[in-house]
Design an enzyme around this catalytic site. Structure first.
Site, PDB file in Angstrom:
ATOM      1  N   MET A 168     -19.288  58.521  -4.504  1.00  0.00           N
ATOM      2  CA  MET A 168     -17.782  58.750  -4.543  1.00  0.00           C
ATOM      3  C   MET A 168     -17.925  60.314  -5.519  1.00  0.00           C
ATOM      4  O   MET A 168     -17.177  60.225  -6.418  1.00  0.00           O
ATOM      5  CB  MET A 168     -17.240  57.657  -5.390  1.00  0.00           C
ATOM      6  N   ARG A 169     -18.335  61.302  -4.910  1.00  0.00           N
ATOM      7  CA  ARG A 169     -18.437  62.610  -5.404  1.00  0.00           C
ATOM      8  C   ARG A 169     -18.166  63.600  -4.164  1.00  0.00           C
ATOM      9  O   ARG A 169     -18.723  63.314  -3.210  1.00  0.00           O
ATOM     10  CB  ARG A 169     -19.580  63.237  -6.241  1.00  0.00           C
ATOM     11  N   GLY A 207     -23.562  49.361  -4.471  1.00  0.00           N
ATOM     12  CA  GLY A 207     -25.056  49.487  -3.635  1.00  0.00           C
ATOM     13  C   GLY A 207     -25.263  48.607  -2.521  1.00  0.00           C
ATOM     14  O   GLY A 207     -26.222  48.449  -1.831  1.00  0.00           O
ATOM     15  N   SER A 208     -24.072  48.179  -1.980  1.00  0.00           N
ATOM     16  CA  SER A 208     -24.259  46.901  -0.773  1.00  0.00           C
ATOM     17  C   SER A 208     -24.929  47.643   0.512  1.00  0.00           C
ATOM     18  O   SER A 208     -25.766  47.191   1.151  1.00  0.00           O
ATOM     19  CB  SER A 208     -23.151  46.368  -0.403  1.00  0.00           C
ATOM     20  N   ASN A 209     -24.362  49.105   0.650  1.00  0.00           N
ATOM     21  CA  ASN A 209     -24.990  49.891   1.840  1.00  0.00           C
ATOM     22  C   ASN A 209     -26.393  50.253   1.565  1.00  0.00           C
ATOM     23  O   ASN A 209     -27.059  50.142   2.611  1.00  0.00           O
ATOM     24  CB  ASN A 209     -24.003  51.160   2.148  1.00  0.00           C
ATOM     25  N   ASN A 247     -22.759  61.036   5.847  1.00  0.00           N
ATOM     26  CA  ASN A 247     -21.923  60.068   4.908  1.00  0.00           C
ATOM     27  C   ASN A 247     -21.152  59.178   5.865  1.00  0.00           C
ATOM     28  O   ASN A 247     -21.142  59.145   7.053  1.00  0.00           O
ATOM     29  CB  ASN A 247     -20.698  60.914   4.393  1.00  0.00           C
ATOM     30  N   HIS A 284     -17.998  56.690   5.924  1.00  0.00           N
ATOM     31  CA  HIS A 284     -16.587  56.900   5.545  1.00  0.00           C
ATOM     32  C   HIS A 284     -15.981  55.679   6.118  1.00  0.00           C
ATOM     33  O   HIS A 284     -16.240  55.178   7.281  1.00  0.00           O
ATOM     34  CB  HIS A 284     -15.824  57.963   6.168  1.00  0.00           C
TER      35      HIS A 284
END
Length: 190
Positions: free
Chosen positions: A95-96, A14-16, A110, A112
Site C-alpha cells: 500500500m505505497r 499477507g494472504s496474497n 501489481n 488491484h
C-alpha cells in the site's frame, strides 16, 4: 533449468503473499524454476510477517516512515531488490505509491482489487461494491509511476448477484489468490 527469482512486497495480512508462496515457489514454468527469493514489508507490525515466518520465510522490513522522501524509500527498495538479483517484483497488497525511481529500475507487477481502469486507489473494493456495476473483479498490471495505470496483463470478473459487501470482498480475495500466482507463472515461462 534456470531459476527465476521473485520478490513479494506487502503491507498487511499477507494472504496474497502466502498464496504466491504456496502456488509458485519451487514450481516450474517451462524451462525455469521459480523461487521466492525476497519478501519486503513496509510495516514492522504487519501480520504477513508472521504468516511468512510460519511458511519458513524471513521478511525484510523497510519502513517507509523512516525515510524523509518517497524517493529515498524507493531507492532503498531498488537497492534491496537489485542486491537479490530479482527477475520480477510482485506487489501483493503493498500500500505505497511508487515513483519513477522505482518504476524505471525494477520490473514489477501489481494486483488491484477492481477492473481497471475503474476504481483506482486504496478504496477500490468499497467503491466498486457501491457502484452500479453488475460485475466486480480484479486486475494484474505492470507497475508504472501512474497510480494503478500500468499496462493490464490479466483480469478476472464475477457477477454481482445479491452479494453483501463481505461476500463481495471475499470473492475478490478468492479470485486474487488464483489469478496472481497463475499470472506470475505465465510471465516467467520465457
Amino acid at each position: 533449468m534456470s531459476v527465476k527469482k521473485i520478490a513479494i512486497l506487502f503491507s498487511g495480512s499477507g494472504s496474497n503473499m502466502e498464496a504466491i508462496i504456496r502456488k509458485v515457489h519451487g514450481k516450474k514454468a517451462c524451462k525455469n524454476r521459480i523461487e521466492v527469493a525476497l519478501l519486503i514489508c513496509n510495516k514492522k507490525d504487519a501480520y504477513g510477517i508472521e504468516r511468512a515466518k510460519n511458511l519458513g520465510f524471513e521478511t525484510m522490513i523497510i519502513e517507509h516512515s523512516k525515510y524523509a522522501s518517497r524517493d529515498g524509500f524507493d531507492s532503498e527498495l531498488v537497492r534491496a531488490i537489485k542486491a537479490a538479483n530479482i527477475d520480477l517484483v510482485v506487489l501483493a497488497g503493498f500500500m505505497r505509491v511508487l515513483g519513477a525511481n522505482f518504476c524505471d529500475n525494477v520490473k514489477a507487477i501489481n494486483l488491484h482489487p477492481s477492473i481497471l481502469p475503474l476504481f483506482k486507489g486504496a478504496h477500490a473494493i468499497k467503491e466498486s461494491f457501491e457502484s452500479d456495476m453488475q460485475v466486480g473483479g480484479i486486475t494484474v498490471h505492470w507497475v508504472s509511476s501512474e497510480l494503478d495505470g500500468g499496462k493490464i496483463i490479466a483480469q478476472k470478473t464475477f457477477a454481482r448477484k445479491n452479494r453483501t459487501f463481505k461476500q463481495w470482498e471475499e470473492k475478490i480475495h478468492k479470485l486474487e489468490h488464483k489469478l496472481l500466482p497463475k499470472t506470475i507463472i505465465s510471465l516467467l515461462k520465457d
